[in-house]
Design a protein around this motif. Structure first.
Motif, PDB file in Angstrom:
ATOM      1  N   HIS A  57       0.950  -1.308   0.040  1.00 33.09           N
ATOM      2  CA  HIS A  57      -0.022  -0.070   0.060  1.00 33.09           C
ATOM      3  C   HIS A  57       0.864   1.362  -0.024  1.00 33.09           C
ATOM      4  O   HIS A  57       0.544   2.218  -0.701  1.00 33.09           O
ATOM      5  CB  HIS A  57      -1.084  -0.142   1.248  1.00 33.09           C
ATOM      6  CG  HIS A  57      -1.768   1.044   1.371  1.00 33.09           C
ATOM      7  ND1 HIS A  57      -2.851   1.686   0.734  1.00 33.09           N
ATOM      8  CD2 HIS A  57      -1.459   2.214   2.342  1.00 33.09           C
ATOM      9  CE1 HIS A  57      -3.296   2.630   1.101  1.00 33.09           C
ATOM     10  NE2 HIS A  57      -2.290   3.468   2.137  1.00 33.09           N
ATOM     11  N   SER A  60       2.687   1.678  -3.332  1.00 31.29           N
ATOM     12  CA  SER A  60       1.476   2.160  -4.391  1.00 31.29           C
ATOM     13  C   SER A  60       1.406   3.700  -4.477  1.00 31.29           C
ATOM     14  O   SER A  60       0.728   4.314  -5.375  1.00 31.29           O
ATOM     15  CB  SER A  60       0.243   1.506  -4.433  1.00 31.29           C
ATOM     16  OG  SER A  60      -0.399   1.688  -3.088  1.00 31.29           O
ATOM     17  N   TYR A  72       3.262   3.161  -9.346  1.00 34.38           N
ATOM     18  CA  TYR A  72       3.495   1.967  -8.330  1.00 34.38           C
ATOM     19  C   TYR A  72       2.184   1.074  -8.047  1.00 34.38           C
ATOM     20  O   TYR A  72       2.244   0.503  -6.990  1.00 34.38           O
ATOM     21  CB  TYR A  72       4.449   2.161  -7.420  1.00 34.38           C
ATOM     22  CG  TYR A  72       6.015   2.559  -7.767  1.00 34.38           C
ATOM     23  CD1 TYR A  72       6.844   1.755  -7.813  1.00 34.38           C
ATOM     24  CD2 TYR A  72       6.222   3.980  -8.188  1.00 34.38           C
ATOM     25  CE1 TYR A  72       8.342   2.411  -8.355  1.00 34.38           C
ATOM     26  CE2 TYR A  72       7.280   4.541  -8.666  1.00 34.38           C
ATOM     27  CZ  TYR A  72       8.317   3.395  -8.412  1.00 34.38           C
ATOM     28  OH  TYR A  72       9.491   4.033  -9.010  1.00 34.38           O
ATOM     29  N   ARG A  73       1.252   1.312  -8.683  1.00 33.96           N
ATOM     30  CA  ARG A  73      -0.217   0.821  -8.084  1.00 33.96           C
ATOM     31  C   ARG A  73       0.018  -0.640  -8.174  1.00 33.96           C
ATOM     32  O   ARG A  73      -0.526  -1.503  -7.277  1.00 33.96           O
ATOM     33  CB  ARG A  73      -1.095   1.384  -8.755  1.00 33.96           C
ATOM     34  CG  ARG A  73      -1.539   2.903  -8.188  1.00 33.96           C
ATOM     35  CD  ARG A  73      -2.889   3.525  -8.884  1.00 33.96           C
ATOM     36  NE  ARG A  73      -2.284   3.933 -10.409  1.00 33.96           N
ATOM     37  CZ  ARG A  73      -3.015   4.474 -11.210  1.00 33.96           C
ATOM     38  NH1 ARG A  73      -4.262   4.814 -10.855  1.00 33.96           N
ATOM     39  NH2 ARG A  73      -2.496   4.829 -12.363  1.00 33.96           N
ATOM     40  N   ARG A  74       0.640  -1.248  -9.061  1.00 32.89           N
ATOM     41  CA  ARG A  74       0.775  -2.854  -9.222  1.00 32.89           C
ATOM     42  C   ARG A  74       1.352  -3.260  -7.916  1.00 32.89           C
ATOM     43  O   ARG A  74       1.296  -4.955  -7.981  1.00 32.89           O
ATOM     44  CB  ARG A  74       1.328  -3.151 -10.461  1.00 32.89           C
ATOM     45  CG  ARG A  74       0.250  -3.092 -11.681  1.00 32.89           C
ATOM     46  CD  ARG A  74       0.838  -3.791 -12.957  1.00 32.89           C
ATOM     47  NE  ARG A  74      -0.409  -3.566 -14.074  1.00 32.89           N
ATOM     48  CZ  ARG A  74      -0.275  -4.128 -15.272  1.00 32.89           C
ATOM     49  NH1 ARG A  74       1.073  -4.559 -15.643  1.00 32.89           N
ATOM     50  NH2 ARG A  74      -1.098  -4.095 -16.046  1.00 32.89           N
ATOM     51  N   GLN A  76       0.331  -3.496  -5.294  1.00 33.37           N
ATOM     52  CA  GLN A  76      -0.788  -3.985  -4.321  1.00 33.37           C
ATOM     53  C   GLN A  76      -1.275  -5.197  -4.875  1.00 33.37           C
ATOM     54  O   GLN A  76      -1.809  -6.134  -4.396  1.00 33.37           O
ATOM     55  CB  GLN A  76      -1.825  -2.948  -4.275  1.00 33.37           C
ATOM     56  CG  GLN A  76      -1.413  -1.618  -3.613  1.00 33.37           C
ATOM     57  CD  GLN A  76      -2.510  -1.015  -2.816  1.00 33.37           C
ATOM     58  OE1 GLN A  76      -3.268  -1.193  -1.847  1.00 33.37           O
ATOM     59  NE2 GLN A  76      -3.073   0.325  -3.510  1.00 33.37           N
ATOM     60  N   ASP A 234      -4.070  -1.369 -12.398  1.00 33.50           N
ATOM     61  CA  ASP A 234      -4.555  -2.110 -11.168  1.00 33.50           C
ATOM     62  C   ASP A 234      -6.121  -2.325 -11.291  1.00 33.50           C
ATOM     63  O   ASP A 234      -6.813  -2.063 -12.511  1.00 33.50           O
ATOM     64  CB  ASP A 234      -4.598  -1.152  -9.684  1.00 33.50           C
ATOM     65  CG  ASP A 234      -5.148   0.217  -9.847  1.00 33.50           C
ATOM     66  OD1 ASP A 234      -6.137   0.363 -10.506  1.00 33.50           O
ATOM     67  OD2 ASP A 234      -4.459   1.033  -8.937  1.00 33.50           O
TER      68      ASP A 234
END
Length: 296
Positions: A57, A60, A72-74, A76, A234
């Motif tokens: 988290h 991300s 960088y959301r991936r 999660q 995401d």
């Protein structure tokens, strides 16, 4: 404020699960209950899951940069996949142990088993409530939430088993409950694993592509649409690109058409990021989804 609150919740849930794990390991060893020990293993997995989930988290939240232009959301999504696989591993291990216990039943202290399970159930319910809000729109938190829900269900099963053992001395109920809970967890893990892998493999989101083509061609200035690509950064962010045939016009006249396309795709189809390549006649009439293997 939201990040701080999330951090406090993750910390509170982690602390609760560590305490439950220690209590249930001691209680399971003293009572001889495999179901209680399985619950302890689930809680141990939860503690690791929560830490992994929180780290993902935080990662991300980092801004887009030259190394990751989509952000960088991936992180999660990766955490959700790892957490789901961890649950699968724990569940398979517990099923094997339960089968062994069915072959060689052991004496179980039903009273101690029930006391520890009730305490574990209360702590799990508190943990579930702490993470409930974030679980609806975030796969990472939902995977952790699934860990906690599985433990809550497991605790209920242990309590039922403890009552049966205490009043009827049917010790076989202990491994049976363990197997039932493990199967339920495996069943619940599959959608998370499937969706996470689909996102990481750049799988296309569920969109009505023919309807999109129809709507775009209906816009003034758009003659045709082809070479469409859609994927997800995401679970909540869809990226869309397409080649659009337009009349031969000035670039300044193309921009208003772009804005109409973006507005349509964002409002009607919930697409987050749109990239359009304008063309006059090139590619006109070709497939909506390019299938010649030469566009990437």
């Amino acid at each position: 404020m939201h990040d701080n609150l999330t951090g406090k919740r993750f910390f509170g849930v982690t602390l609760l699960n560590v305490c439950i794990t220690i209590l249930e390991i001691v209680g399971g060893l003293l009572s001889g209950s495999l179901a209680l020990l399985s619950d302890a293993f689930h809680n141990l997995g939860d503690s690791l899951s929560i830490v992994l989930s929180y780290v993902a988290h935080r990662i991300s939240q980092k801004s887009q940069d030259q190394q990751n232009t989509f952000g960088y959301r991936r992180a999660q999504i990766i955490a959700a996949l790892l957490n789901a696989f961890l649950l699968v591993f724990i569940s398979v291990f517990l099923v094997i142990e339960a089968i062994n216990r069915l072959r060689e039943p052991e004496t179980i202290n039903g009273t101690l088993m029930m006391i520890v399970a009730v305490v574990g159930l209360l702590a799990n319910l508190i943990s579930v409530m702490l993470l409930n809000r974030g679980s609806h729109h975030n796969m990472n938190i939902r995977a952790t939430y699934l860990h906690l829900m599985s433990d809550t269900l497991s605790s209920v099963g242990v309590i039922i088993g403890a009552l049966v053992i205490k009043f009827y001395n049917i010790t076989i109920i202990d491994p049976i409950i363990t197997i039932l809970v493990a199967v339920y967890i495996l069943f619940e893990c599959w959608p998370i694993i499937k969706k996470a892998i689909n996102i990481l493999m750049e799988g296309a989101p569920k969109l009505d592509y023919e309807a999109i083509r129809h709507d775009l061609v209906a816009l003034e200035g758009v003659n045709d649409v082809h070479h469409v690509h859609a994927w997800m950064v995401d679970e909540n962010s869809i990226v869309f690109s397409a080649h659009v045939n337009m009349a031969d016009m000035c670039l300044s006249d193309v921009e208003p058409v772009y804005r109409e396309i973006e507005k349509l795709l964002q409002t009607k189809y919930k697409i987050s990021h749109v990239t359009i390549q304008a063309e006059a006649a090139r590619g006109k009439g070709e497939n909506l989804i390019y299938d010649q293997g030469r566009d990437i």
